[in-house]
Design a protein around this motif. Structure first.
Motif, mmCIF file in Angstrom:
data_model
loop_
_atom_site.group_PDB
_atom_site.id
_atom_site.type_symbol
_atom_site.label_atom_id
_atom_site.label_comp_id
_atom_site.label_asym_id
_atom_site.label_seq_id
_atom_site.Cartn_x
_atom_site.Cartn_y
_atom_site.Cartn_z
ATOM 1 N N VAL A 1 0.972 -1.193 -0.092
ATOM 2 C CA VAL A 1 0.075 -0.038 0.085
ATOM 3 C C VAL A 1 0.789 1.374 -0.201
ATOM 4 N N LEU A 2 1.726 1.437 0.841
ATOM 5 C CA LEU A 2 2.358 2.559 1.123
ATOM 6 C C LEU A 2 3.194 3.056 -0.105
ATOM 7 N N GLY A 3 3.403 4.143 -0.569
ATOM 8 C CA GLY A 3 3.882 4.743 -1.745
ATOM 9 C C GLY A 3 3.524 4.471 -2.903
ATOM 10 N N LEU A 4 2.454 3.689 -3.157
ATOM 11 C CA LEU A 4 1.743 3.357 -4.506
ATOM 12 C C LEU A 4 0.510 4.460 -4.547
ATOM 13 N N GLU A 5 0.275 4.663 -5.787
ATOM 14 C CA GLU A 5 -0.778 5.748 -6.121
ATOM 15 C C GLU A 5 -2.026 4.882 -5.760
ATOM 16 N N THR A 6 -3.175 5.609 -5.513
ATOM 17 C CA THR A 6 -4.525 4.748 -5.170
ATOM 18 C C THR A 6 -5.107 4.151 -6.185
ATOM 19 N N SER A 7 -4.730 4.692 -7.630
ATOM 20 C CA SER A 7 -5.427 3.936 -8.517
ATOM 21 C C SER A 7 -4.474 2.475 -9.134
ATOM 22 N N ARG A 8 -3.388 2.338 -8.444
ATOM 23 C CA ARG A 8 -2.516 1.424 -8.694
ATOM 24 C C ARG A 8 -2.711 0.120 -7.554
ATOM 25 N N LEU A 9 -3.409 0.554 -6.356
ATOM 26 C CA LEU A 9 -3.485 -0.439 -5.528
ATOM 27 C C LEU A 9 -4.245 -1.908 -6.122
#
Length: 325
Positions: A110-118
């Protein structure tokens, strides 16, 4: 002109220092210089003292801020709702323990990822899939508008079943109106939806049984301080011979103005939170008065069911009044 003596020179006079002379002796010059150095040293020491005090205040503030940050993260980590925050460009920078459990992910995922790439798949309530860029957080980042209590289906990694989550997402803007952060609060509402579905099915079963119940039955509900006729079943409409439809929505006191014992029994059942049964002579439209066994049943939180059975022959003679706690 006279001649001077051989080997003699005129006597040269040594200059004398007078009061007010601008020239100073080396001793006085050194004293003035030492005074200036001492003054500057004093001022520098005072400035250093003030700077040391300010640095101490800054360190104290930094310590308090760090402590506050630890307390904040501790509280967020232990909340029983999911919390996730992201920067204005959508990069996740915080997620709490409950949030990870709801999403079925780890911090590294989760951390460091864009929300659209979860690695999540969202669905609408009709079961149709939602594009990643149209997910709850991505949509708020795109529009800058808050989202409150929006249900969304979520398929966690490695699972086939769809979990139902309620999302509230709030944007934060700077003084110029630029989006600087979004915060999402979310919770699993699967159990609540299951209970709501069971309640809906239970109401439908009750409505079916109520409509087809063979005894004439009416429903009175407390509205604005009085019991009001809100519903009746098919048997009641048939017994009313076309007169009952016009009574829906009217107060019990108006309907039973000539049957005070019925009106009083309704309120006795309601206020006593109990059921009771009465033998009451009732005149159905276009017929003479007949004895009925009338039951009054309190239904929490604010209703009373009234149903009546006509008594014939021996039943009319032996009917008695009963109360059920």
């Amino acid at each position: 002109m006279g001649k001077s003596r051989l080997g003699t020179h005129p006597r040269q006079k040594r200059p004398r220092l007078l009061a007010g002379d601008k020239r100073s002796s080396p001793r006085r010059t050194q004293g003035a210089l030492e005074g200036r150095v001492a003054e500057r040293t004093r001022k520098l020491a005072e400035a250093n003292r003030l700077l040391a005090g300010r640095l101490a205040e800054v360190r104290k503030m930094e310590k308090a801020l760090a402590e506050s940050e630890r307390t904040y993260r501790g509280l967020v980590s232990n909340l029983e709702v999911g919390i996730l925050t992201a920067s204005g460009d959508g990069v996740v920078d915080l997620v709490n323990r409950k949030g990870l459990a709801i999403l079925g992910l780890t911090e590294k995922e989760v951390l460091g990822l864009e929300t659209s790439r979860l690695p999540l798949a969202f669905f609408r309530e009709d079961g149709s899939p939602v594009r990643p860029e149209d997910g709850p957080l991505a949509r708020v980042i795109l529009t800058g508008e808050p989202l409150r209590d929006e249900p969304a289906g979520l398929r966690r990694p490695g699972e086939e079943a769809i979990a139902w989550i309620s999302f509230s997402v709030f944007p934060e803007h700077d003084a110029r109106g630029n989006l600087v952060r979004v915060a999402a609060v979310f919770s699993d509402i699967g159990e609540r939806r299951r209970l709501e579905e069971e309640l809906r099915e239970s109401r439908e079963r009750f409505q079916f049984l109520f409509r087809h119940f063979p005894q004439p039955t009416c429903v009175f509900r407390l509205e604005k301080g009085d019991l009001v006729l809100v519903e009746a079943n098919r048997a009641a409409f048939a017994a009313g011979r076309g007169h009952l439809e016009g009574l829906l929505g009217r107060r019990a006191g108006e309907i039973f103005v000539n049957l005070p014992e019925v009106y009083l029994s309704l309120w006795t059942a309601f206020e006593g939170r109990r059921s009771l049964k009465r033998r009451i002579d009732i005149r159905v439209p276009e017929s003479s008065p007949s004895p009925y066994a009338v039951s009054f049943v309190f239904v929490p939180p604010d209703m009373v069911l009234l149903h009546a059975v006509k008594l014939d022959g021996d039943d009319a003679e032996t009917a008695t009044e009963r109360e059920t706690p």
